[in-house]
Scaffold this motif. Structure first.
Motif, PDB file in Angstrom:
ATOM      1  N   PRO A 118       2.033   1.515  14.596  1.00 17.17           N
ATOM      2  CA  PRO A 118       1.789   0.975  13.258  1.00 17.17           C
ATOM      3  C   PRO A 118       0.966   1.913  12.381  1.00 17.17           C
ATOM      4  N   LYS A 119       0.043   2.640  12.984  1.00 16.93           N
ATOM      5  CA  LYS A 119      -0.768   3.587  12.214  1.00 16.93           C
ATOM      6  C   LYS A 119       0.113   4.659  11.578  1.00 16.93           C
ATOM      7  N   GLU A 120       1.041   5.213  12.364  1.00 12.89           N
ATOM      8  CA  GLU A 120       1.983   6.201  11.826  1.00 12.89           C
ATOM      9  C   GLU A 120       2.850   5.576  10.747  1.00 12.89           C
ATOM     10  N   GLY A 121       3.269   4.342  10.975  1.00 15.18           N
ATOM     11  CA  GLY A 121       4.096   3.635  10.005  1.00 15.18           C
ATOM     12  C   GLY A 121       3.379   3.444   8.683  1.00 15.18           C
ATOM     13  N   SER A 177       6.282  -6.365  10.388  1.00 16.10           N
ATOM     14  CA  SER A 177       5.380  -7.442  10.803  1.00 16.10           C
ATOM     15  C   SER A 177       3.986  -6.913  11.124  1.00 16.10           C
ATOM     16  N   GLU A 178       3.893  -5.647  11.491  1.00 15.71           N
ATOM     17  CA  GLU A 178       2.603  -5.012  11.769  1.00 15.71           C
ATOM     18  C   GLU A 178       1.925  -4.487  10.495  1.00 15.71           C
ATOM     19  N   LEU A 179       2.712  -4.351   9.423  1.00 17.43           N
ATOM     20  CA  LEU A 179       2.196  -3.732   8.197  1.00 17.43           C
ATOM     21  C   LEU A 179       2.241  -4.675   7.000  1.00 17.43           C
ATOM     22  N   GLU A 180       2.092  -5.958   7.242  1.00 17.37           N
ATOM     23  CA  GLU A 180       2.213  -6.941   6.163  1.00 17.37           C
ATOM     24  C   GLU A 180       1.279  -6.657   4.993  1.00 17.37           C
ATOM     25  N   LYS A 181       0.020  -6.338   5.272  1.00 13.78           N
ATOM     26  CA  LYS A 181      -0.949  -6.089   4.194  1.00 13.78           C
ATOM     27  C   LYS A 181      -0.566  -4.864   3.372  1.00 13.78           C
ATOM     28  N   GLU A 182      -0.100  -3.823   4.032  1.00 15.00           N
ATOM     29  CA  GLU A 182       0.285  -2.604   3.328  1.00 15.00           C
ATOM     30  C   GLU A 182       1.518  -2.843   2.457  1.00 15.00           C
ATOM     31  N   ILE A 183       2.479  -3.602   2.975  1.00 22.82           N
ATOM     32  CA  ILE A 183       3.692  -3.893   2.218  1.00 22.82           C
ATOM     33  C   ILE A 183       3.368  -4.771   1.016  1.00 22.82           C
TER      34      ILE A 183
END
Length: 106
Positions: free
Chosen positions: A29-32, A55-61
């Motif tokens: 997720p960090k790389e994503g 689903s791991e990057l909801e806040k960033e999206i």
């Protein structure tokens, strides 16, 4: 001219190169997160992202939801499909036409 990219695990996204899309395989997720922000700051109009990674990057999206570009669209991957991609498209269509197009009366 805007570009299109796909972010996710390699097995889920490598086939998109045959369509001429840029792929960004990530292992964590960090790389994503880093790839998402990098692509969003460049000339990418559409960024496809696997459901599992999204689903791991909801806040960033969420940061990009109010922006016209880039459009961030979830797609099913090889692993961990949640149905969120289909649900997102369904929700968008409902907003556009004012009703659930998949609802059927018997």
């Amino acid at each position: 001219m805007y570009k299109i990219a796909v972010i996710g695990d390699y097995d889920s996204i490598y086939g998109f190169t045959t369509l001429g899309l840029d792929i960004c395989p990530v292992k964590s997720p960090k790389e994503g997160k880093e790839q998402l922000h990098r692509l969003a700051s460049q000339q990418y109009g559409i960024i496809y992202i696997t459901e599992a990674l999204a689903s791991e990057l909801e806040k960033e999206i969420e940061v990009y939801k109010e922006n016209v570009m880039p459009a961030i669209i979830q797609i099913p991957g090889v692993f961990g499909n949640t149905g969120a991609g289909v649900e997102g498209v369904k929700k968008t269509v409902e907003q556009a036409v004012g009703s659930d197009i998949l609802f059927s009366q018997k």
